[in-house]
Design a protein around this motif. Structure first.
Motif, PDB file in Angstrom:
ATOM      1  N   SER A   1     -10.446 -71.591-150.203  1.00  0.00           N
ATOM      2  CA  SER A   1     -10.999 -71.989-148.908  1.00  0.00           C
ATOM      3  C   SER A   1      -9.829 -72.354-147.999  1.00  0.00           C
ATOM      4  CB  SER A   1     -11.949 -73.178-149.072  1.00  0.00           C
ATOM      5  OG  SER A   1     -12.464 -73.590-147.833  1.00  0.00           O
ATOM      6  N   VAL A   2      -9.424 -71.419-147.167  1.00  0.00           N
ATOM      7  CA  VAL A   2      -8.204 -71.575-146.378  1.00  0.00           C
ATOM      8  C   VAL A   2      -8.321 -72.719-145.375  1.00  0.00           C
ATOM      9  CG1 VAL A   2      -6.632 -70.410-144.770  1.00  0.00           C
ATOM     10  CG2 VAL A   2      -7.655 -69.136-146.674  1.00  0.00           C
ATOM     11  N   GLY A   3      -9.491 -72.873-144.775  1.00  0.00           N
ATOM     12  CA  GLY A   3      -9.694 -73.927-143.803  1.00  0.00           C
ATOM     13  C   GLY A   3      -9.869 -73.425-142.387  1.00  0.00           C
ATOM     14  N   ASP A   4      -9.632 -72.140-142.190  1.00  0.00           N
ATOM     15  CA  ASP A   4      -9.829 -71.559-140.856  1.00  0.00           C
ATOM     16  C   ASP A   4     -11.069 -70.680-140.804  1.00  0.00           C
ATOM     17  OD1 ASP A   4      -9.050 -69.446-142.417  1.00  0.00           O
ATOM     18  OD2 ASP A   4      -7.296 -68.894-141.227  1.00  0.00           O
ATOM     19  N   GLY A   5     -11.935 -70.852-141.774  1.00  0.00           N
ATOM     20  CA  GLY A   5     -13.158 -70.056-141.844  1.00  0.00           C
ATOM     21  C   GLY A   5     -13.032 -68.813-142.694  1.00  0.00           C
ATOM     22  N   THR A   6     -11.846 -68.563-143.229  1.00  0.00           N
ATOM     23  CA  THR A   6     -11.637 -67.385-144.062  1.00  0.00           C
ATOM     24  C   THR A   6     -11.515 -67.762-145.529  1.00  0.00           C
ATOM     25  OG1 THR A   6      -9.221 -67.437-143.876  1.00  0.00           O
ATOM     26  CG2 THR A   6     -10.442 -66.239-142.168  1.00  0.00           C
ATOM     27  N   VAL A   7     -11.615 -66.742-146.371  1.00  0.00           N
ATOM     28  CA  VAL A   7     -11.499 -66.908-147.817  1.00  0.00           C
ATOM     29  C   VAL A   7     -10.328 -66.062-148.308  1.00  0.00           C
ATOM     30  CG1 VAL A   7     -12.616 -66.354-150.017  1.00  0.00           C
ATOM     31  CG2 VAL A   7     -13.932 -67.427-148.187  1.00  0.00           C
ATOM     32  N   ASP A   8      -9.501 -66.621-149.188  1.00  0.00           N
ATOM     33  CA  ASP A   8      -8.384 -65.881-149.771  1.00  0.00           C
ATOM     34  C   ASP A   8      -8.573 -65.860-151.283  1.00  0.00           C
ATOM     35  OD1 ASP A   8      -6.013 -64.830-150.698  1.00  0.00           O
ATOM     36  OD2 ASP A   8      -4.749 -65.932-149.285  1.00  0.00           O
ATOM     37  N   LEU A   9      -9.030 -64.724-151.794  1.00  0.00           N
ATOM     38  CA  LEU A   9      -9.344 -64.606-153.219  1.00  0.00           C
ATOM     39  C   LEU A   9      -8.117 -64.643-154.102  1.00  0.00           C
ATOM     40  CD1 LEU A   9     -12.152 -61.875-153.097  1.00  0.00           C
ATOM     41  CD2 LEU A   9     -12.383 -64.366-153.103  1.00  0.00           C
ATOM     42  N   THR A  10      -6.929 -64.545-153.519  1.00  0.00           N
ATOM     43  CA  THR A  10      -5.697 -64.587-154.323  1.00  0.00           C
ATOM     44  C   THR A  10      -5.235 -66.015-154.587  1.00  0.00           C
ATOM     45  OG1 THR A  10      -4.147 -64.551-152.442  1.00  0.00           O
ATOM     46  CG2 THR A  10      -4.983 -62.426-153.235  1.00  0.00           C
ATOM     47  N   LYS A  11      -5.861 -66.995-153.944  1.00  0.00           N
ATOM     48  CA  LYS A  11      -5.431 -68.387-154.076  1.00  0.00           C
ATOM     49  C   LYS A  11      -6.200 -69.089-155.194  1.00  0.00           C
ATOM     50  CE  LYS A  11      -2.618 -67.993-150.594  1.00  0.00           C
ATOM     51  NZ  LYS A  11      -1.155 -67.915-150.832  1.00  0.00           N
TER      52      LYS A  11
END
Length: 389
Positions: free
Chosen positions: A264-274
């Motif tokens: 959960s990046v925090g800017d409304g996007t999702v990063d599946l690599t994190k």
């Protein structure tokens, strides 16, 4: 004798093979589903519970309690129950104040309404269900009760106003700052907090304030875990996280669990690599060692955009670990094996309440729900002493 010895030899090899196959099937906390299903299918499940079934997409019609392991039935007991209490902008916190039978939490907020409408400190009466605003805050987030019954709050800060750890007397509402910097550097946005039996305060400090655009650039440059000693000394005890979030000590305080909500990046996007995992450390005083992954957390069906976001975390007195995830409260064994799911969609945080500390209150942005369980929450020193005094 020779044939008997040969038979024993082959039997021994089969047992070793069976053990290795079972171990391989339980890597990363994933249970041996075939074996567990055979056992569970012969057991009468409590009301509201069903056996979780693997699916490539959306799962079957969800139950309140999805069972993956027999041990989860010990958590549920004979009569588990999920009750809707109230609609509320319930975000983080999840703190039980036994003196008045109240549950404290921080409210949701919108970046578009800042700074006029920041997060509020709120409470709910466990007797009546009434919800009220206690005070406006500097973007309050996670909370804990200290050993004297005072509320310790993570204030994330707002724009040019720095974040800090605050202590509040819940009778007089008098406030004091516990810590507002590390080596002169302003914190990112303090997120969640726990209090140890020696009165030290431990909290996480991810950079959500920066990614969610309500704080200036990070001065620390790292997303760390901190310890504030009883005398007020602030020490960074762990780094190397993407987004350190919830944290909890084991009952004996020899282990510290930290969730990482990096997906959960925090800017409304999702990063599946994190990361979407729980890290565990050995604890000695204020020192952490032997860092390792306790569990990698994923949703149990395909209805969510992210693979998993383990947020709030709690531990019961037997050592089981509970984390709030998008699909509900996931429950793990002491060894990191996924036991089951309490399905409260969008769960963010939770807290054990009541004289027996066996009732869990869950927040999920829009509502507050209650779950009756057959366990007792750990680490609630003030509540336990209050009910036994």
């Amino acid at each position: 004798m020779a044939s008997s010895a040969l038979l024993l030899f082959h039997l021994h090899k089969l047992l070793i093979l069976a053990f290795l196959l079972k171990s391989a099937a339980e890597v990363d906390g994933v249970p041996d589903l075939n074996g567990e299903m055979q056992i569970l299918e012969n057991i009468s499940l409590p009301p509201g519970a069903c056996i979780w079934k693997k699916s490539s997409g959306a799962s079957h019609t969800p139950c309140e309690f999805e069972v993956l392991d027999v041990e989860f039935l010990d958590v549920l007991g004979k009569a588990p129950k999920v009750d809707f209490i109230s609609h509320a902008p319930a975000h983080e916190g999840g703190v039980y104040f036994p003196n008045n039978e109240e549950f404290y939490f921080s409210s949701t907020w919108s970046v578009d309404e800042l700074p006029e409408k920041p997060a509020n400190l709120m409470k709910m009466s466990l007797k009546t269900g009434e919800i009220s605003v206690v005070m406006k805050t500097m973007m309050a987030n996670g909370m804990a009760l200290d050993n004297k019954g005072k509320l310790v709050v993570c204030e994330q800060g707002l724009f040019q106003k720095r974040g800090f750890i605050q202590r509040i007397d819940l009778h007089s509402l008098s406030m004091s700052v516990v810590a507002d910097n590390w080596k002169g550097l302003v914190f990112n946005s303090p997120n969640d907090v726990v209090v140890k039996s020696d009165n030290s305060i431990w909290f996480t400090d991810p950079n959500y304030g920066q990614t969610e655009r309500f704080k200036g650039p990070s001065q620390v440059g790292k997303n760390q875990v901190y310890c504030v000693s009883a005398t007020g000394v602030v020490t960074a005890v762990a780094d190397g996280f993407e987004k350190p979030n919830g944290l909890a000590f084991s009952q004996d305080e020899k282990l510290l669990y930290v969730t990482d909500t990096g997906t959960s990046v925090g800017d409304g996007t999702v990063d599946l690599t994190k990361p979407h995992s729980i890290t565990v450390f050995d604890v000695e005083g204020s020192n952490l060692s032997n860092r390792r992954v306790f569990a990698s957390v994923a949703v149990l069906d395909g209805n969510f955009p992210s693979i998993g976001v383990p947020d709030g975390i709690k531990v019961d007195t037997t050592g089981r670990v509970y984390t709030a995830n998008q699909d509900g409260i996931q429950v793990f064994s002491r060894g990191g094996k996924l036991l089951g799911l309490i399905r409260v969609q969008g769960a963010i945080n939770m807290g054990f309440v009541g004289p027996q500390l066996n009732r869990m209150i869950v927040t999920n942005y829009t509502a507050i729900q209650s779950v009756q369980l057959n366990v007792q929450g750990a680490g609630l020193f003030y509540a336990r002493s209050y009910h036994h005094s």
